[in-house]
Design an enzyme around this catalytic site. Structure first.
Site, mmCIF file in Angstrom:
data_model
loop_
_atom_site.group_PDB
_atom_site.id
_atom_site.type_symbol
_atom_site.label_atom_id
_atom_site.label_comp_id
_atom_site.label_asym_id
_atom_site.label_seq_id
_atom_site.Cartn_x
_atom_site.Cartn_y
_atom_site.Cartn_z
ATOM 1 N N ASP A 69 0.834 -1.207 0.000
ATOM 2 C CA ASP A 69 0.000 0.000 0.000
ATOM 3 C C ASP A 69 0.868 1.256 0.000
ATOM 4 O OD1 ASP A 69 0.709 -0.814 2.683
ATOM 5 O OD2 ASP A 69 -0.681 0.685 3.468
ATOM 6 N N GLU A 133 -0.015 -1.073 5.849
ATOM 7 C CA GLU A 133 1.054 -0.589 6.737
ATOM 8 C C GLU A 133 0.876 0.892 6.993
ATOM 9 O OE1 GLU A 133 4.773 1.000 8.289
ATOM 10 O OE2 GLU A 133 3.777 1.601 6.440
ATOM 11 N N GLU A 134 0.482 1.632 5.957
ATOM 12 C CA GLU A 134 0.380 3.092 6.066
ATOM 13 C C GLU A 134 -0.882 3.521 6.813
ATOM 14 O OE1 GLU A 134 2.822 4.825 5.360
ATOM 15 O OE2 GLU A 134 3.879 4.085 3.588
ATOM 16 N N GLU A 162 11.758 -1.147 4.318
ATOM 17 C CA GLU A 162 11.346 0.265 4.386
ATOM 18 C C GLU A 162 12.519 1.167 4.001
ATOM 19 O OE1 GLU A 162 8.535 1.631 4.906
ATOM 20 O OE2 GLU A 162 7.295 0.192 5.990
ATOM 21 N N HIS A 348 6.271 9.958 1.006
ATOM 22 C CA HIS A 348 4.993 10.607 1.359
ATOM 23 C C HIS A 348 4.886 12.020 0.759
ATOM 24 C CE1 HIS A 348 3.944 7.846 5.035
ATOM 25 N NE2 HIS A 348 4.687 7.217 4.145
HETATM 26 ZN ZN LIG Z 1 6.671 2.279 4.176
#
Ligand SMILES: [Zn+2]
Length: 376
Positions: A69, A133-134, A162, A348
């Site tokens: 995701d 996860e997000e 990550e 992000h």
């Molecule tokens: Zn991540």
């Protein structure tokens, strides 16, 4: 520019898998792992897609973990290209998920394909990928870990892909994360005319000294691996909008980022003691979004350091900084957990990207780590 890792990264990025959507990423990955001899198990739950896959039956187990995701693109007009059309500019691949973390997933899958195409290393290779996860991260890795625990699945080592690197690939790894604890406080007063305070009780006046005391507390001094625990008030609301009314209620939200020198229960007890001492009429609700975890050192850390030196001539920094990650759930199995992935300076953000020159080296590093961990 085309390479196995580049191509798979693009295929994954073209899928609009905003949390908790997976958009077929795990089908695509699963099909490739199945061709490499992995046994697949989908542990989908409540609209979240989860894949657990293993190859081998002997210990120890090395698991590659990550998420399909991505966070939303935000203001699409601010991007220089469509966030869900992987686009090459200036040696970088642009689009949502480029760094967090579809390139990491692609590098892991390609590394596993190469490892199993040769004489596979001893031990068992495993994969734990999720599409949550997000977001709230309740039905993803946490759910899979509960199942693994219930069936007594051993899981000695886990590499989370990550994005951990800062300026160049491999310059930073994470061997733990701070815990995160949220509190929401409601202090009740008695509403009244501001000219008659004796007939009211002002929750702002009541709460401020308590909040100020909480602000000033030194919760712990941290330890060799963690900075000191921090307390921050994030939201503060009170008032009716009128100048002549003592309000009936004050609401304060706060967050602890805490080290292994403190516990969630200990922090809660200290906060409650302060509120009680100030005689507040209050309600307090807690949400523990992550326990801290730490892998102080072991075979996996050794393997990561040796592989980074051999493949990239890099000596990584070791950090427990940043937000929470799914490593916190996996570590509860007694697993040594290390996070290592691409450069994270655009994650992000608008125009998220990854350096194309880092993609194949990342797969080489992941394969090298697996060989070292599982060798004899
Ligand atoms: Zn991540």
């Amino acid at each position: 520019m085309s390479s196995p890792v580049f191509d798979l990264t693009c295929e994954l990025m073209a899928r609009r898998s905003v949390t908790p959507a997976d958009e077929g990423c795990l089908d695509l990955i699963g099909a490739r792992l199945a061709r490499s001899g992995f046994t697949l198990e989908r542990i989908d739950h409540e609209g979240v897609s989860n894949l657990w896959a293993t190859r081998g039956t002997r210990g120890p187990v090395l698991c590659f973990a990550g998420h399909t995701d991505v966070v939303p693109a935000g203001d699409v007009s601010a991007w220089h290209s469509d966030p869900f059309v992987p686009t090459v500019r200036d040696g970088h691949l642009y689009g949502r998920g480029a760094a967090d973390m579809k390139s990491g997933l692609a590098a892991m899958v390609v590394a596993l394909e190469r490892l199993t195409a040769q004489s596979a290393p001893g031990g068992t290779l495993a994969v734990l990928f999720t599409s949550d996860e997000e977001g709230v991260a309740i039905h993803g890795t946490r759910r899979v870990v509960e199942q693994l625990r219930a069936r007594g699945q051993a899981l000695e080592y886990c590499l989370v892909g990550e994005p951990s690197s800062q300026r160049r690939l491999g310059d930073l790894l994470r061997n733990g994360r701070r815990g995160s604890l949220n509190g929401r406080l409601r202090v009740r007063g008695v509403q009244g005319h501001i000219a008659y305070p004796d007939r009211a009780r002002n929750p702002i006046h009541q709460a401020l000294p308590a909040l100020d005391e909480l602000r000033a507390i030194v919760w712990d001094g941290g330890n060799a691996f963690f900075p000191a625990t921090s307390f921050q008030i994030s939201n503060l609301y009170a008032g009716t909008g009128a100048e002549n009314v003592i309000p009936p209620l004050l609401e304060a939200w706060f967050n602890f980022r805490f080290s292994t020198a403190s516990t969630a229960e200990g922090l809660k007890a200290q906060v409650t003691a302060v509120l009680e001492r100030h005689g507040l009429d209050y309600e307090l609700t807690w949400q523990l979004s992550g326990e801290p975890f730490l892998s102080a050192g072991g075979r996996l850390l050794d393997a990561v350091q040796h592989t980074l030196a051999a493949e990239l001539a890099v000596t990584p920094g070791i950090s427990t900084g940043g937000g929470t990650s799914d490593g916190r759930f996996i570590a509860t199995l007694g697993t040594e957990v290390i996070e290592l992935g691409p450069i994270n300076d655009t994650i992000h953000k608008v125009d998220e990207c990854v350096a194309i020159a880092d993609l194949e080296p990342l797969a080489k590093v992941y394969a090298g780590i697996a060989r070292r961990v599982l060798a004899g």
